[in-house]
Motif scaffolding. Structure first.
Motif, PDB file in Angstrom:
ATOM      1  N   ASP A  28     -59.275  52.358 -90.479  1.00  0.00           N
ATOM      2  CA  ASP A  28     -60.313  53.389 -90.536  1.00  0.00           C
ATOM      3  C   ASP A  28     -59.711  54.714 -90.069  1.00  0.00           C
ATOM      4  N   SER A  29     -60.272  55.794 -90.553  1.00  0.00           N
ATOM      5  CA  SER A  29     -59.860  57.109 -90.065  1.00  0.00           C
ATOM      6  C   SER A  29     -61.110  57.921 -89.760  1.00  0.00           C
ATOM      7  N   ALA A  30     -60.945  58.902 -88.879  1.00  0.00           N
ATOM      8  CA  ALA A  30     -62.100  59.712 -88.479  1.00  0.00           C
ATOM      9  C   ALA A  30     -61.681  61.161 -88.311  1.00  0.00           C
ATOM     10  N   ARG A  31     -62.656  62.028 -88.515  1.00  0.00           N
ATOM     11  CA  ARG A  31     -62.478  63.464 -88.277  1.00  0.00           C
ATOM     12  C   ARG A  31     -63.647  63.902 -87.396  1.00  0.00           C
ATOM     13  N   VAL A  32     -63.325  64.579 -86.311  1.00  0.00           N
ATOM     14  CA  VAL A  32     -64.342  65.036 -85.364  1.00  0.00           C
ATOM     15  C   VAL A  32     -64.397  66.556 -85.429  1.00  0.00           C
ATOM     16  N   LEU A  33     -65.596  67.076 -85.619  1.00  0.00           N
ATOM     17  CA  LEU A  33     -65.806  68.519 -85.713  1.00  0.00           C
ATOM     18  C   LEU A  33     -66.899  68.952 -84.746  1.00  0.00           C
ATOM     19  N   LEU A  42     -71.391  66.951 -81.689  1.00  0.00           N
ATOM     20  CA  LEU A  42     -70.243  66.714 -82.547  1.00  0.00           C
ATOM     21  C   LEU A  42     -70.723  66.191 -83.886  1.00  0.00           C
ATOM     22  N   ARG A  43     -69.921  66.422 -84.900  1.00  0.00           N
ATOM     23  CA  ARG A  43     -70.116  65.794 -86.205  1.00  0.00           C
ATOM     24  C   ARG A  43     -68.899  64.912 -86.431  1.00  0.00           C
ATOM     25  N   ILE A  44     -69.142  63.656 -86.749  1.00  0.00           N
ATOM     26  CA  ILE A  44     -68.055  62.698 -86.879  1.00  0.00           C
ATOM     27  C   ILE A  44     -68.107  62.075 -88.261  1.00  0.00           C
ATOM     28  N   HIS A  45     -66.999  62.199 -88.980  1.00  0.00           N
ATOM     29  CA  HIS A  45     -66.867  61.648 -90.328  1.00  0.00           C
ATOM     30  C   HIS A  45     -65.886  60.483 -90.243  1.00  0.00           C
ATOM     31  N   ILE A  46     -66.337  59.303 -90.660  1.00  0.00           N
ATOM     32  CA  ILE A  46     -65.498  58.109 -90.613  1.00  0.00           C
ATOM     33  C   ILE A  46     -65.285  57.592 -92.025  1.00  0.00           C
ATOM     34  N   ASN A  47     -64.022  57.412 -92.389  1.00  0.00           N
ATOM     35  CA  ASN A  47     -63.663  56.764 -93.645  1.00  0.00           C
ATOM     36  C   ASN A  47     -63.361  55.311 -93.337  1.00  0.00           C
ATOM     37  N   ALA A  48     -64.144  54.408 -93.922  1.00  0.00           N
ATOM     38  CA  ALA A  48     -63.966  52.980 -93.676  1.00  0.00           C
ATOM     39  C   ALA A  48     -62.754  52.472 -94.454  1.00  0.00           C
ATOM     40  N   ALA A  49     -61.995  51.598 -93.819  1.00  0.00           N
ATOM     41  CA  ALA A  49     -60.851  50.982 -94.480  1.00  0.00           C
ATOM     42  C   ALA A  49     -61.349  50.005 -95.540  1.00  0.00           C
ATOM     43  N   HIS A  51     -61.516  48.468 -99.738  1.00  0.00           N
ATOM     44  CA  HIS A  51     -61.643  48.882-101.135  1.00  0.00           C
ATOM     45  C   HIS A  51     -63.023  49.396-101.502  1.00  0.00           C
ATOM     46  N   GLN A  52     -63.956  49.429-100.535  1.00  0.00           N
ATOM     47  CA  GLN A  52     -65.315  49.871-100.847  1.00  0.00           C
ATOM     48  C   GLN A  52     -65.431  51.392-100.870  1.00  0.00           C
ATOM     49  N   PHE A  53     -64.498  52.096-100.262  1.00  0.00           N
ATOM     50  CA  PHE A  53     -64.502  53.560-100.209  1.00  0.00           C
ATOM     51  C   PHE A  53     -65.769  54.120 -99.563  1.00  0.00           C
ATOM     52  N   TYR A  54     -66.241  53.467 -98.511  1.00  0.00           N
ATOM     53  CA  TYR A  54     -67.393  53.963 -97.772  1.00  0.00           C
ATOM     54  C   TYR A  54     -66.952  55.048 -96.800  1.00  0.00           C
ATOM     55  N   SER A  55     -67.800  56.048 -96.639  1.00  0.00           N
ATOM     56  CA  SER A  55     -67.603  57.021 -95.563  1.00  0.00           C
ATOM     57  C   SER A  55     -68.961  57.280 -94.918  1.00  0.00           C
ATOM     58  N   PHE A  56     -68.906  57.520 -93.615  1.00  0.00           N
ATOM     59  CA  PHE A  56     -70.118  57.680 -92.814  1.00  0.00           C
ATOM     60  C   PHE A  56     -70.044  58.996 -92.057  1.00  0.00           C
ATOM     61  N   ASP A  57     -71.154  59.706 -92.008  1.00  0.00           N
ATOM     62  CA  ASP A  57     -71.253  60.932 -91.212  1.00  0.00           C
ATOM     63  C   ASP A  57     -72.284  60.708 -90.117  1.00  0.00           C
ATOM     64  N   PHE A  58     -71.868  60.984 -88.887  1.00  0.00           N
ATOM     65  CA  PHE A  58     -72.739  60.842 -87.729  1.00  0.00           C
ATOM     66  C   PHE A  58     -72.856  62.167 -86.995  1.00  0.00           C
ATOM     67  N   ALA A  59     -74.023  62.384 -86.404  1.00  0.00           N
ATOM     68  CA  ALA A  59     -74.211  63.465 -85.440  1.00  0.00           C
ATOM     69  C   ALA A  59     -74.228  62.797 -84.070  1.00  0.00           C
ATOM     70  N   CYS A  60     -73.478  63.366 -83.152  1.00  0.00           N
ATOM     71  CA  CYS A  60     -73.397  62.821 -81.800  1.00  0.00           C
ATOM     72  C   CYS A  60     -73.697  63.967 -80.844  1.00  0.00           C
ATOM     73  N   SER A  61     -74.779  63.819 -80.091  1.00  0.00           N
ATOM     74  CA  SER A  61     -75.211  64.893 -79.205  1.00  0.00           C
ATOM     75  C   SER A  61     -75.292  64.382 -77.773  1.00  0.00           C
ATOM     76  N   TYR A  62     -74.734  65.157 -76.860  1.00  0.00           N
ATOM     77  CA  TYR A  62     -74.798  64.794 -75.449  1.00  0.00           C
ATOM     78  C   TYR A  62     -76.163  65.163 -74.887  1.00  0.00           C
ATOM     79  N   LEU A  63     -76.879  64.159 -74.372  1.00  0.00           N
ATOM     80  CA  LEU A  63     -78.166  64.387 -73.730  1.00  0.00           C
ATOM     81  C   LEU A  63     -77.960  64.857 -72.297  1.00  0.00           C
ATOM     82  N   ASP A  64     -76.885  64.376 -71.691  1.00  0.00           N
ATOM     83  CA  ASP A  64     -76.437  64.825 -70.374  1.00  0.00           C
ATOM     84  C   ASP A  64     -74.949  64.495 -70.298  1.00  0.00           C
ATOM     85  N   SER A  65     -74.371  64.534 -69.117  1.00  0.00           N
ATOM     86  CA  SER A  65     -72.922  64.346 -69.015  1.00  0.00           C
ATOM     87  C   SER A  65     -72.465  62.913 -69.294  1.00  0.00           C
ATOM     88  N   ARG A  66     -73.396  61.974 -69.369  1.00  0.00           N
ATOM     89  CA  ARG A  66     -73.013  60.581 -69.564  1.00  0.00           C
ATOM     90  C   ARG A  66     -73.626  59.918 -70.798  1.00  0.00           C
TER      91      ARG A  66
END
Length: 113
Positions: A28-33, A42-49, A51-66
């Protein structure tokens, strides 16, 4: 004392970009922006390893420091947007979401200061 995130977004992006591959599946590979609409997000784009050629985009937001909120934004297969409700896609999305939470936990050393 505030429990808000005290790290700049650029440093956060770099830390995630370095740490995240340790939590992904082999091949798998990922790009973090930076999320331009959320200074603690953050916006995180993951390319799944494989032959399916799936890719996923996630939003990741910190609600607090943890704690982060991870949201699936989009799924593509071979560059085409697909229905996210299929069982395979849902299972993969849950798996990646768990990996993102694990990565966030590992980064507590820099976010929870």
């Amino acid at each position: 004392m505030s429990d808000s995130l005290q790290i700049d977004q650029g440093t956060l992006v770099n830390a995630w970009q370095q740490q995240l591959p340790e939590y992904l599946n082999a091949g798998d590979s990922a790009r973090v922006l930076a999320d331009q609409g959320d200074p603690q997000g953050l916006r995180i784009h993951i390319n799944a390893a494989g032959h399916q050629f799936y890719s996923f985009d996630f939003a990741c937001s910190y609600l607090d420091s943890r704690e982060v909120r991870v949201s699936l934004v989009d799924v593509e297969r071979g560059g085409d947007h697909i229905d996210e409700s299929g069982e395979i896609v849902q299972e993969m999305a849950r798996d990646y979401s768990r990996h993102l939470h694990e990565c966030a936990q590992a980064l507590h050393r820099i976010t929870d200061t």
